[in-house]
Design an enzyme around this catalytic site. Structure first.
Site: not given
Length: 308
Positions: A11, A90-91, A115, A196, A245
């Site tokens: 992102q 991440s994503l 998500r 996170h 995550q």
């Protein structure tokens, strides 16, 4: 012979117009955008190709990026040698898993849509924030912020760029203490939540419930997970890692260094922007780094790496 990895941004890489030239010039890419539109009852062309406010909203950003990155991958995957490993920031880890053979594209699109909604709604606006800490080591930052409740490192991106996350007041306190400790630049990030951080635990718990119904397949190649910065060979670990995550630190620098120790010497960043390429310049300048966000860029990469 080069040992190639495909890597995918997270992102923040999104940009209006991303993927449009692939949609116009590639049947394989068009099918991915159309698939996402049908699955989600959403016009992905409007979301990704036209300027709009939704593209920067987490609940839409995530699925827009995954759709775009996978559309590009589908067009180029038969045109250059297959990757030996994958990773995603991440994503982007969902793209890495799909490309590694562990998840169907349809399931990744639907899961990432959920998500994004879960992460968007996990923390009320203003309660959490993030900030980039520049020109300081992870050890220096950890030492300063360790006594502060409600703040932690979100991203180990590359040497000199680390992101902290947590409760807004704690991030402000940490920023002040870091400045007092000699850190010159701390940049508050324009994000919709403290990603996170432990504040994302409720989103992770709900995501774990969603992932229970997602069928995974044995991996064809390993991917490197953000959570441990280690290669994943057993798909049985994946659901737990994906749930963890959203609140765990993203160990991107460590992931890239681990892939290099595995012999990866050529990285192809697939998706809009040059975020991962810029990180790699600070992680290791001895590897080759290519970027594919447009058809022209893809053609240049094919010329350099293409199958004979």
């Amino acid at each position: 012979m080069s040992k190639i990895a495909f890597v995918y941004p997270g992102q923040g890489a999104q940009a209006a117009g991303m993927g449009a030239d692939f949609y116009e010039n590639s049947m394989a890419a068009k099918e991915v955008f159309d698939l996402a539109s049908d699955l989600l009852h959403m016009d992905m062309k409007e979301l990704c190709f036209e300027k709009n406010d939704r593209l920067d909203q987490t609940e839409y950003t995530q699925v827009a990026l995954v759709t775009t990155c996978m559309a590009i991958t589908k067009e180029m995957e038969d045109k250059i040698p297959s990757p030996a490993m994958t990773a995603g920031l991440s994503l982007g880890e969902y793209c890495a898993i799909v490309t590694a053979g562990g998840m169907r594209l349809e399931d990744a699109i639907k899961t990432v849509r959920t998500r994004g909604i879960l992460m968007q709604n996990a923390v009320p606006n203003g309660k959490g924030s993030m900030a980039a800490v520049l020109e300081a080591t992870g050890e220096e930052i950890e030492r300063v912020i360790e006594p502060i409740n409600g703040v932690k490192i979100a991203n180990y991106n590359c040497p000199g760029q680390i992101v902290i996350t947590g409760m807004s007041a704690s991030v402000i306190e940490a920023s002040q203490l870091l400045k007092e400790a000699g850190v010159k630049r701390i940049v508050p990030l324009n994000v919709s939540g403290p990603f996170h951080s432990p504040m994302m635990d409720p989103a992770g718990e709900e995501l774990a419930k969603v992932l229970k119904d997602v069928e995974l397949m044995p991996l064809k190649i390993p991917y490197v997970t953000n959570v441990t910065a280690e290669p994943v060979f057993d798909i049985g670990q994946t659901k737990e890692l994906l749930a963890r995550q959203v609140s765990a630190s993203v160990r991107w620098q460590q992931s890239m260094e681990r892939m290099i120790t595995e012999g990866i010497d050529t990285f192809v960043e697939i998706g809009p922007g040059r975020t991962l390429s810029n990180f790699m310049r600070k992680i290791n300048r001895n590897v080759k780094m290519y970027q594919v966000g447009s058809v022209d860029e893809m053609n240049r990469v094919i010329e350099s790496l293409g199958k004979n």
